[in-house]
Design an enzyme around this catalytic site. Structure first.
Site, short mmCIF file in Angstrom:
data_model
loop_
_atom_site.label_atom_id
_atom_site.label_comp_id
_atom_site.label_asym_id
_atom_site.label_seq_id
_atom_site.Cartn_x
_atom_site.Cartn_y
_atom_site.Cartn_z
N GLY A 147 -33.49 31.05 -68.78
CA GLY A 147 -32.35 31.93 -68.55
C GLY A 147 -32.51 32.93 -67.41
O GLY A 147 -31.89 33.99 -67.42
N ASN B 9 -31.42 32.53 -64.42
CA ASN B 9 -30.11 32.59 -63.75
C ASN B 9 -29.11 33.42 -64.55
O ASN B 9 -28.32 34.18 -63.99
CB ASN B 9 -29.57 31.18 -63.49
CG ASN B 9 -30.20 30.55 -62.26
OD1 ASN B 9 -29.89 30.92 -61.14
ND2 ASN B 9 -31.13 29.63 -62.48
N LEU C 82 -28.75 21.82 -69.78
CA LEU C 82 -29.27 20.47 -69.56
C LEU C 82 -28.53 19.35 -70.30
O LEU C 82 -28.89 18.19 -70.16
CB LEU C 82 -30.77 20.43 -69.91
CG LEU C 82 -31.65 21.23 -68.95
CD1 LEU C 82 -33.11 21.16 -69.38
CD2 LEU C 82 -31.49 20.75 -67.51
N ASN D 233 -21.64 25.18 -61.75
CA ASN D 233 -23.02 24.76 -62.04
C ASN D 233 -23.90 25.16 -60.85
O ASN D 233 -23.46 25.15 -59.71
CB ASN D 233 -23.08 23.24 -62.22
CG ASN D 233 -24.49 22.77 -62.57
OD1 ASN D 233 -25.16 23.34 -63.43
ND2 ASN D 233 -24.96 21.74 -61.89
N HIS E 153 -27.30 24.04 -58.84
CA HIS E 153 -28.24 22.93 -58.68
C HIS E 153 -29.28 23.33 -57.63
O HIS E 153 -28.91 23.81 -56.55
CB HIS E 153 -27.50 21.66 -58.25
CG HIS E 153 -28.41 20.49 -58.11
ND1 HIS E 153 -28.90 19.80 -59.21
CD2 HIS E 153 -28.98 19.93 -57.02
CE1 HIS E 153 -29.73 18.86 -58.78
NE2 HIS E 153 -29.79 18.91 -57.46
N ASP F 32 -23.28 16.48 -60.52
CA ASP F 32 -23.47 17.22 -59.26
C ASP F 32 -22.48 16.80 -58.18
O ASP F 32 -22.74 16.98 -56.99
CB ASP F 32 -24.91 17.07 -58.73
CG ASP F 32 -25.94 17.61 -59.71
OD1 ASP F 32 -25.67 18.63 -60.36
OD2 ASP F 32 -27.01 17.00 -59.84
C1 GRF Z 1 -32.75 26.33 -62.43
O1 GRF Z 1 -33.64 25.86 -61.45
C2 GRF Z 1 -31.43 25.64 -62.26
O2 GRF Z 1 -31.06 25.41 -60.94
C3 GRF Z 1 -31.72 24.36 -62.94
O3 GRF Z 1 -32.46 24.72 -64.08
C4 GRF Z 1 -33.17 25.89 -63.81
C5 GRF Z 1 -32.82 26.90 -64.87
O4 GRF Z 1 -33.64 27.99 -64.91
N1 GRF Z 1 -30.57 23.56 -63.11
P1 GRF Z 1 -33.26 29.24 -65.80
O5 GRF Z 1 -33.07 28.78 -67.24
O6 GRF Z 1 -32.00 29.87 -65.26
O7 GRF Z 1 -34.43 30.16 -65.69
#
Ligand code: GRF
Length: 192
Positions: free
Chosen positions: A6, A8, A85, A102, A104, A145
């Site tokens: 988490g 992000n 995921l 999303n 990526h 994507d």
């Molecule tokens: C990130 O690299 C995102 O781009 C990918 O999964 C990762 C998630 O990391 N799809 P987090 O859970 O936000 O730390």
């Protein structure tokens, strides 16, 4: 919507706390697994959360209906997949056309699509020998994507990079900046 650490999500929470993203409220975090650390981040920020798992005995449509029921109950207008995921069901994608973002960790159309997630993306970039990679925020459609690109940011690949080191640099220099910015601009456009 989250599945993992988490970071992000945290970047979005921090941006919101700093007065950015004025056109959106962070009203719900949905996790695909109950041990996702992202749930702790949501709790620390006082954001409501829930866990919804796509189990084997649940059809993809039924899973989508459960998800839609939660989203409707909370009157969610915009969804951010922040390291989520599970592939989203088509009924959800249709109901939220151009309302699902999303992130990526590559410059789409490189190193994206089915099978390119997490460290695999960075392993592929290093195997190809690219000198620049980055991150992309895009709208979600039925092609993995494949939706319209909202924002991209480039990141240098350096000699000696491992997938883990490169992943960290892409997060720090691109993902954590790009995702809150893209959310801010999409939310502002929706509120016009
Ligand atoms: C990130 O690299 C995102 O781009 C990918 O999964 C990762 C998630 O990391 N799809 P987090 O859970 O936000 O730390």
């Amino acid at each position: 919507m989250v599945s993992g650490g988490g970071t992000n999500l945290q970047a979005i929470i921090d941006a919101k706390a700093a007065g950015k993203i004025p056109d959106a409220e962070l009203s719900l975090v949905i996790a695909s697994r109950k041990d996702a650390y992202a749930l702790t981040r949501a709790a620390n920020a006082g954001i409501e959360s829930c866990v919804l798992r796509k189990t084997k005995d649940l059809s993809i449509e039924a899973y989508g209906e459960q998800l839609l029921a939660i989203l409707r109950e909370k009157q969610i207008r915009l969804i951010v997949l922040a390291g989520f995921l599970t592939i989203l069901p088509e009924n959800v994608i249709r109901a939220y056309d151009h309302r699902i973002l999303n992130i990526h960790p590559s410059l789409i159309p490189s190193f994206c699509g089915s099978g390119f997630y997490g460290l695999k993306v960075h392993e592929a970039a290093l195997a190809k020998g690219v000198k620049v990679t980055g991150a992309t925020v895009h709208f979600v459609n039925e092609i993995p994507d494949g939706g319209d690109i909202i924002a991209q940011k480039a990141v240098e690949v350096l000699p000696g990079d491992t997938p883990e080191v490169l992943q960290r640099r892409v997060m720090e220099q691109a993902e954590w900046i790009l995702l809150p910015q893209a959310l801010e601009s999409v939310a502002a456009a929706l509120n016009k």
